[in-house]
Design an enzyme around this catalytic site. Structure first.
Site, PDB file in Angstrom:
ATOM      1  N   LYS A 296      80.997  -3.202  99.698  1.00 55.85           N
ATOM      2  CA  LYS A 296      81.370  -2.075 100.554  1.00 55.85           C
ATOM      3  C   LYS A 296      81.035  -2.422 102.002  1.00 55.85           C
ATOM      4  O   LYS A 296      79.953  -2.935 102.298  1.00 55.85           O
ATOM      5  CB  LYS A 296      80.608  -0.815 100.127  1.00 55.85           C
ATOM      6  CG  LYS A 296      80.935   0.432 100.937  1.00 55.85           C
ATOM      7  CD  LYS A 296      80.164   1.636 100.401  1.00 55.85           C
ATOM      8  CE  LYS A 296      80.408   2.877 101.241  1.00 55.85           C
ATOM      9  NZ  LYS A 296      79.669   4.061 100.723  1.00 55.85           N
TER      10      LYS A 296
ATOM     11  N   SER B  51      82.237   8.013 100.722  1.00 52.38           N
ATOM     12  CA  SER B  51      82.622   6.949 101.632  1.00 52.38           C
ATOM     13  C   SER B  51      82.974   5.639 100.936  1.00 52.38           C
ATOM     14  O   SER B  51      83.407   4.687 101.586  1.00 52.38           O
ATOM     15  CB  SER B  51      81.485   6.701 102.634  1.00 52.38           C
ATOM     16  OG  SER B  51      80.298   6.280 101.973  1.00 52.38           O
TER      17      SER B  51
ATOM     18  N   SER C 270      78.749   9.623  97.814  1.00 52.00           N
ATOM     19  CA  SER C 270      79.737   8.599  98.160  1.00 52.00           C
ATOM     20  C   SER C 270      80.103   7.654  97.024  1.00 52.00           C
ATOM     21  O   SER C 270      81.072   6.909  97.134  1.00 52.00           O
ATOM     22  CB  SER C 270      79.248   7.780  99.362  1.00 52.00           C
ATOM     23  OG  SER C 270      79.250   8.573 100.525  1.00 52.00           O
TER      24      SER C 270
END
Length: 481
Positions: free
Chosen positions: A71, A147, A171
């Site tokens: 990520k 996210s 997230s």
């Protein structure tokens, strides 16, 4: 058992049925095939990955040769660009790998690149000005969530078998709900932290991964877990017996569908929880429907936004020192600017009081779990939102531009207004971040349009074993959709 999960691929590599080079090459091809549609990849290191696949000794590693994308928020890898979804960092290269990434590499994973995320991870959708919107693979008119949106979309689209992610307020679990994936947020202190950041968002933010099989989730948790003495959050490790060999037992599961902040909850989200509760009751578990909230959800979210404001202001102190100048609105997106400015006027005593409330919430939940093994709620109040569903009004945007002119109370009210619509869509996930509890989203429901909505189960600190017990029950009985 789901075919071609990360555990199965690693076994094929270890046994010589598939080479790591072939696996990496095939994954690159799949990722490049789907990415033009979903926009999930933010950067690539394919040549380095192919070289690693040929040269690394992967003997006996639990995830030998399994390709992944990190990520693009934290999860630092030495020599690679790390943008945090920010135009300000578009060319920033990490000087060292963090302990989370080092642990992934030690387990045998091979990093192919990084996945798209909103700027600094502030949103429950992924639509940064730097990288653009991440499309939901099931319906590209919708956002894959945030996210960890790029990670979820890449996994949901079948490009990878497992996707590193992080969770500071949902997230991992929010995009898991939207994309039909398993999303575990482990107990605070379970996963390696540091060496630069040891208490991300005061412990609210943790790293783990999105998966498609309970086997992958369980094995990753077992091999990843740590009792890290230099960490501010020290946790005893789970034994092999508790994770892999413990006998299933009837549990007492509390059910709550009402929004903790009083917002509207879709009929689909309620139906998902009711169907799950019925299934669990038939399986022999005791189901108890709650008629009131355990924690004051509005108060809890106000402490969360206050923490976020202070931590963002502190982050930009470091950024300004590194860049040798003051940051302006032109350096960042409007939401980031508003949070940054709101952190400038919060007294230390208010911040201390907010964190003390987190401790009180943790105590309240510990008492709750003396009676109930698990809490069952929707993961999200609705399916993946349409792109631009949460656009801010012109009037609010103008106020956010002028954020520095308002006093502390007015600033926090504007922060609440800025997040209000998106928070109504995802109000269930944040409390476990404040208390440090483990929480998992499971893909047990799809609505008439074929869109996924997850159910969320939360356990007492350290009891991921109970979450995985129930997750495996749903999986074995064909309840994953």
């Amino acid at each position: 058992m789901i075919e071609k999960d990360a555990s199965g691929l690693a076994q094929a590599v270890r046994e010589g049925h598939l080479s790591a080079f072939e696996l990496v090459q095939e994954t690159i091809e799949r990722a490049e095939e789907v990415n033009p549609t979903i926009n999930a990849i933010s950067s690539r290191r394919y040549e380095e990955a192919l070289k690693e696949a040929q040269e690394r000794d992967l003997t006996d590693l639990p995830f030998a040769g399994v390709p992944i994308f990190l990520k693009d928020l934290g999860q630092e890898q030495a020599g690679q660009v790390s943008t945090a979804g920010s135009r300000l960092f578009r060319s920033v290269v990490s000087k060292q790998s963090d302990n989370y990434v080092k642990a992934l590499e030690k387990l045998g994973f091979i990093v192919l690149g990084r996945t798209n995320t909103p700027e600094f991870g502030f949103k429950n959708i992924s639509d940064s000005l730097l990288q653009g919107k991440v499309n939901l693979p099931d319906d590209i008119s919708r956002n894959a969530g945030g996210s960890s949106g790029g990670a979820a979309a890449l996994l949901s689209a079948g490009a990878v078998s497992l996707a590193p992610a992080s969770d500071g307020g949902g997230s991992i679990r929010i995009p898991a709900s939207f994309n039909g994936l398993i999303g575990l947020k482990p107990t605070r202190g379970r996963i390696p932290v540091g060496p630069d950041s040891f208490r991300g968002w005061q412990g609210a933010s943790v790293n783990f991964a999105l998966t498609k099989s309970v086997r992958d989730t369980r094995r990753l948790l077992y091999y990843f877990q740590t009792c890290q003495m230099e960490s501010p959050f020290i946790l005893p490790e789970l034994s092999y017996q508790s994770l892999f060999m413990a006998k299933n037992k009837p549990l007492t599961i509390a059910v709550q569908t009402e929004s903790p902040i009083g917002g509207e909850v879709s009929a689909d989200a309620i139906a998902a929880v009711e169907a799950a509760a019925h299934f669990l009751e038939k399986a022999g578990h005791k189901i108890v429907y709650l008629d009131k909230q355990i924690i004051d959800g509005v108060e809890a979210m106000k402490t969360y936004y206050l923490m976020n404001s202070v931590e963002t202001a502190a982050m930009f102190d470091k950024i300004e020192a590194a860049f040798g100048r003051e940051m302006t609105l032109l350096d960042m997106e409007l939401m980031t600017w508003a949070i940054f400015q709101s952190g400038q006027k919060i007294p230390a005593k208010d911040y201390s009081a907010a964190l003390s409330k987190w401790d009180q919430y943790s105590h309240q939940m510990a008492v709750f779990h003396e009676t109930y093994d698990l809490l069952l709620t929707p993961t999200t109040a609705g399916p993946a939102p349409k792109h631009d569903q949460f656009l801010l009004s012109d009037d609010l945007q103008q106020k956010l531009i002028q954020m520095a002119e308002f006093d502390q109370q007015e600033q926090q009210e504007l922060i609440w207004e800025m997040f209000s619509e998106s928070l109504d869509w995802t109000p269930y996930t944040q409390q476990a971040n404040l208390t440090g509890q483990p929480s998992i989203s499971l893909p047990t429901y799809r609505n008439e349009q074929g869109l996924s909505l997850g159910i969320q189960l939360t356990a007492a600190k350290g009891r991921e074993d109970l979450l995985l017990q129930i997750a495996e029950l749903f999986e074995k009985e064909g309840q994953f959709k």
